[in-house]
Design an enzyme around this catalytic site. Structure first.
Site, PDB file in Angstrom:
ATOM      1  N   ASP A   1       9.395   3.134  -1.034  1.00 26.02           N
ATOM      2  CA  ASP A   1       8.402   3.772  -0.180  1.00 26.02           C
ATOM      3  C   ASP A   1       8.726   3.418   1.270  1.00 26.02           C
ATOM      4  O   ASP A   1       8.412   2.331   1.742  1.00 26.02           O
ATOM      5  CB  ASP A   1       6.999   3.291  -0.571  1.00 26.02           C
ATOM      6  CG  ASP A   1       5.936   3.865   0.348  1.00 26.02           C
ATOM      7  OD1 ASP A   1       4.733   3.629   0.081  1.00 26.02           O
ATOM      8  OD2 ASP A   1       6.292   4.530   1.341  1.00 26.02           O
TER       9      ASP A   1
ATOM     10  N   LYS B   1       4.796   9.583   8.232  1.00 25.99           N
ATOM     11  CA  LYS B   1       4.602   9.056   9.586  1.00 25.99           C
ATOM     12  C   LYS B   1       5.608   9.637  10.592  1.00 25.99           C
ATOM     13  O   LYS B   1       5.494  10.799  11.001  1.00 25.99           O
ATOM     14  CB  LYS B   1       4.622   7.530   9.548  1.00 25.99           C
ATOM     15  CG  LYS B   1       3.448   6.944   8.738  1.00 25.99           C
ATOM     16  CD  LYS B   1       3.450   5.445   8.758  1.00 25.99           C
ATOM     17  CE  LYS B   1       2.468   4.867   7.775  1.00 25.99           C
ATOM     18  NZ  LYS B   1       1.076   4.854   8.250  1.00 25.99           N
TER      19      LYS B   1
ATOM     20  N   TYR C   1       0.866  -1.181   0.000  1.00 29.76           N
ATOM     21  CA  TYR C   1       0.000   0.000   0.000  1.00 29.76           C
ATOM     22  C   TYR C   1       0.901   1.229   0.000  1.00 29.76           C
ATOM     23  O   TYR C   1       1.879   1.290   0.758  1.00 29.76           O
ATOM     24  CB  TYR C   1      -0.904  -0.013   1.233  1.00 29.76           C
ATOM     25  CG  TYR C   1      -1.804   1.192   1.392  1.00 29.76           C
ATOM     26  CD1 TYR C   1      -1.526   2.171   2.338  1.00 29.76           C
ATOM     27  CD2 TYR C   1      -2.929   1.361   0.597  1.00 29.76           C
ATOM     28  CE1 TYR C   1      -2.345   3.279   2.483  1.00 29.76           C
ATOM     29  CE2 TYR C   1      -3.764   2.479   0.737  1.00 29.76           C
ATOM     30  CZ  TYR C   1      -3.461   3.432   1.683  1.00 29.76           C
ATOM     31  OH  TYR C   1      -4.275   4.525   1.837  1.00 29.76           O
TER      32      TYR C   1
HETATM   33  P1  KE4 Z   1      -0.757   8.523   4.279  1.00 26.79           P
HETATM   34  O1  KE4 Z   1      -1.309   9.183   3.056  1.00 26.79           O
HETATM   35  O2  KE4 Z   1      -1.817   7.656   5.011  1.00 26.79           O
HETATM   36  O3  KE4 Z   1      -0.027   9.486   5.203  1.00 26.79           O
HETATM   37  O4  KE4 Z   1       0.411   7.500   3.840  1.00 26.79           O
HETATM   38  C1  KE4 Z   1       0.106   6.522   2.874  1.00 26.79           C
HETATM   39  C2  KE4 Z   1       1.108   5.396   2.983  1.00 26.79           C
HETATM   40  C3  KE4 Z   1       2.123   5.311   2.057  1.00 26.79           C
HETATM   41  N1  KE4 Z   1       3.042   4.332   2.115  1.00 26.79           N
HETATM   42  C4  KE4 Z   1       3.000   3.407   3.105  1.00 26.79           C
HETATM   43  C5  KE4 Z   1       4.039   2.346   3.140  1.00 26.79           C
HETATM   44  C6  KE4 Z   1       1.998   3.454   4.097  1.00 26.79           C
HETATM   45  O5  KE4 Z   1       1.977   2.516   5.078  1.00 26.79           O
HETATM   46  C7  KE4 Z   1       1.025   4.463   4.041  1.00 26.79           C
HETATM   47  C8  KE4 Z   1      -0.114   4.559   5.053  1.00 26.79           C
HETATM   48  N2  KE4 Z   1      -0.207   3.476   5.978  1.00 26.79           N
HETATM   49  C9  KE4 Z   1      -1.501   3.218   6.527  1.00 26.79           C
HETATM   50  C10 KE4 Z   1      -1.354   2.114   7.570  1.00 26.79           C
HETATM   51  N3  KE4 Z   1      -1.017   0.875   7.017  1.00 26.79           N
HETATM   52  C11 KE4 Z   1      -2.139   4.449   7.118  1.00 26.79           C
HETATM   53  C12 KE4 Z   1      -3.322   4.170   8.007  1.00 26.79           C
HETATM   54  C13 KE4 Z   1      -4.616   4.534   7.348  1.00 26.79           C
HETATM   55  O6  KE4 Z   1      -4.735   4.366   6.115  1.00 26.79           O
HETATM   56  O7  KE4 Z   1      -5.522   5.008   8.112  1.00 26.79           O
END
Ligand code: KE4
Length: 465
Positions: free
Chosen positions: A277, A305, A182
């Site tokens: 990523d 994060k 993801y």
């Molecule tokens: P954000 O747009 O949620 O800040 O980041 C996206 C993203 C990009 N790359 C990786 C490897 C990520 O894990 C994420 C976001 N992770 C999720 C949890 N697995 C965020 C939690 C959520 O979607 O509420």
């Protein structure tokens, strides 16, 4: 019970109140003690009922809705250290940590004091600040593969911009990602996506134009042959391969030896950029992320994060020639009202400074390992088949009797058993990610006593699971 009870534990070195007027007040309890041994939930339920009328699913991010585990989510009121407190006065040991950012613990005094001072200087200027320069220096020092970095407000913005940059640099449209990984919710990346998309069973979201989705190819993680096959079948070429430094969005799945190096070699061979990523893995595995552990030199790195310390920050960076393609230096447009926000930069700077202290990652790795090992040992004794992977300060316990090396393996997990485990642990005051396809995160605030209480809850939760 005739199930195979071996559990494989793979480890990485540590290289890593909108108060609703109709929902009544309750006092906040600091103890994990449960009145009558169960969670109070009146106020959370009242708020959830109200929220679902106003916000789709009652949440601002799907995984928070507990769809995969059943029940309704507690509404949180505050957090400190390793604890999170809901509006009904229940206290929990927190292993979500806001999905990774809270690695030094909630409301760390160093971060809070700095933020309170920063707020009095104003919250946003929409103009360059010295804080962004400081944050850029810290980030580039931690990730020497990057010559330059651009700050944004989320991991999604970081990966979306990185893809655009790679397409512009190579003049190609196709991208390769991995099933179950993801990278946020940009259109091109919502194809066989992990995390919340996998949790809800919508890895290919409606609304993504077929004309766009057809440019996204999915390989199988840990299978270099599947990557090469995609390169070979795309004579018009591939702009980039994007991969999580260590996948955490199908649960934590460790790269096989040589896999990341093999990916880099294939990118060189076929003229594609490698985007790593590290939104989750950066600063979670070690101070320098997966690329430091696996000795990889990506063309572009994405971060998020932890670098925001709980405030909205994402970043993408890479080689100078690539990054100078970005407006205003170059033609590739990318922008953001709150990019480099001074309050968010302050939280990020203080958090990274705390993570530079000696022994931090050894401590995080020890906490994560002792918790993970303890859960696996209890599962073994209780005859519950599981596999586990620890990567720095994050881990996942999969309810399956076979090794998990890719998304197909993760999907073999017993999701019903996971849901029962999750619910029992929540009732015992342990706040785990509500999905098998997520990572458990520990922090510098988690104590030996927290781990003991968590393993005690696991001992009870695995009974008859
Ligand atoms: P954000 O747009 O949620 O800040 O980041 C996206 C993203 C990009 N790359 C990786 C490897 C990520 O894990 C994420 C976001 N992770 C999720 C949890 N697995 C965020 C939690 C959520 O979607 O509420």
């Amino acid at each position: 019970m005739g199930t195979k009870r071996s559990a494989q534990i793979l480890k990485l070195p540590a290289a890593s109140r909108g108060e609703s007027s109709t929902c009544k007040e309750v006092s906040i309890s600091d103890s994990l003690a449960r009145p009558r041994g169960k969670l109070r939930a009146g106020r959370s339920l009242c708020m959830f009922k109200k929220a679902v009328k106003l916000i789709p699913g009652g949440v601002d991010s799907p995984v928070r809705a507990y769809k995969a585990v059943g029940g309704k989510p507690p509404f949180i009121e505050r957090a400190r250290g390793s604890r999170i407190y809901d509006v009904d006065g229940n206290a929990y040991i927190d292993y979500i940590g806001s999905w990774g950012p809270m690695i030094v613990g909630h409301a760390h005094p160093r971060v809070s004091v700095a933020l309170k001072k920063a707020i009095d200087r104003g919250t946003s200027y929409g103009a360059p600040t010295g804080l962004e320069v400081t944050m850029a220096e810290l980030t580039l020092k931690a990730f020497p593969s990057m010559d330059m970095v651009r700050f944004v407000s989320s991991g999604t913005e970081a990966t979306m911009s990185a893809i655009r940059l790679a397409r512009a640099c190579t003049g190609r449209d196709n991208i390769i990602k991995f099933e179950g990984c993801y990278h946020g919710h940009a259109d091109s990346l919502l194809v066989k996506a992990g995390s919340g998309a996998a949790t809800l069973g919508v890895p290919d979201s409606p609304g993504v134009p077929a004309d766009l989705a057809r440019h996204t190819y999915n390989a199988v993680f840990n299978d270099l042959g599947s990557v090469e096959a995609l390169f070979e079948k795309n004579p018009e070429g591939v702009a980039c391969v994007i991969v999580e430094g260590v996948p955490g969005n199908m649960g934590v799945v460790l790269p096989r030896d040589g896999f990341m190096a093999g990916l880099k070699a294939l990118c060189v061979k076929y003229g594609a950029l490698l985007i790593m990523d590290e939104v989750m893995s950066g600063f979670r595995l070690c101070y320098g992320g997966a690329q430091k552990v696996y000795h990889i030199d990506p063309d572009i790195t994405c971060l998020g994060k932890v670098i925001g310390g709980g405030l909205p920050v994402g970043a993408f960076g890479g080689k100078r020639a690539i990054m100078e393609m970005l407006a205003p230096s170059g033609p590739v447009y990318q922008a953001g009202t709150l990019s480099g926000n001074p309050i968010a930069m302050t939280a990020g700077i203080e958090t990274l400074k705390l993570l530079q202290r000696k022994g931090v990652y050894e401590r995080l790795f020890k906490t994560a390992s002792s918790l993970c090992d303890g859960i696996v040992e209890i599962a073994r004794r209780r005859g519950v088949p599981c596999q586990a992977a620890v990567a720095g300060s994050m881990f996942t316990v999969f309810f399956t009797d076979r090794p998990v090396e890719n998304y197909g393996g993760a999907k073999r997990s017993d999701l019903k058993r996971f849901a029962r485990y999750f619910t029992r642990m929540l009732k015992a005051g342990i706040y785990l990610p509500p999905s098998q396809f997520e990572a458990v995160f520990v922090s510098l605030a988690h104590t030996k006593d927290d781990i003991e209480k968590t393993l005690d809850a696991a001992e009870k939760s695995f009974r008859g699971l």
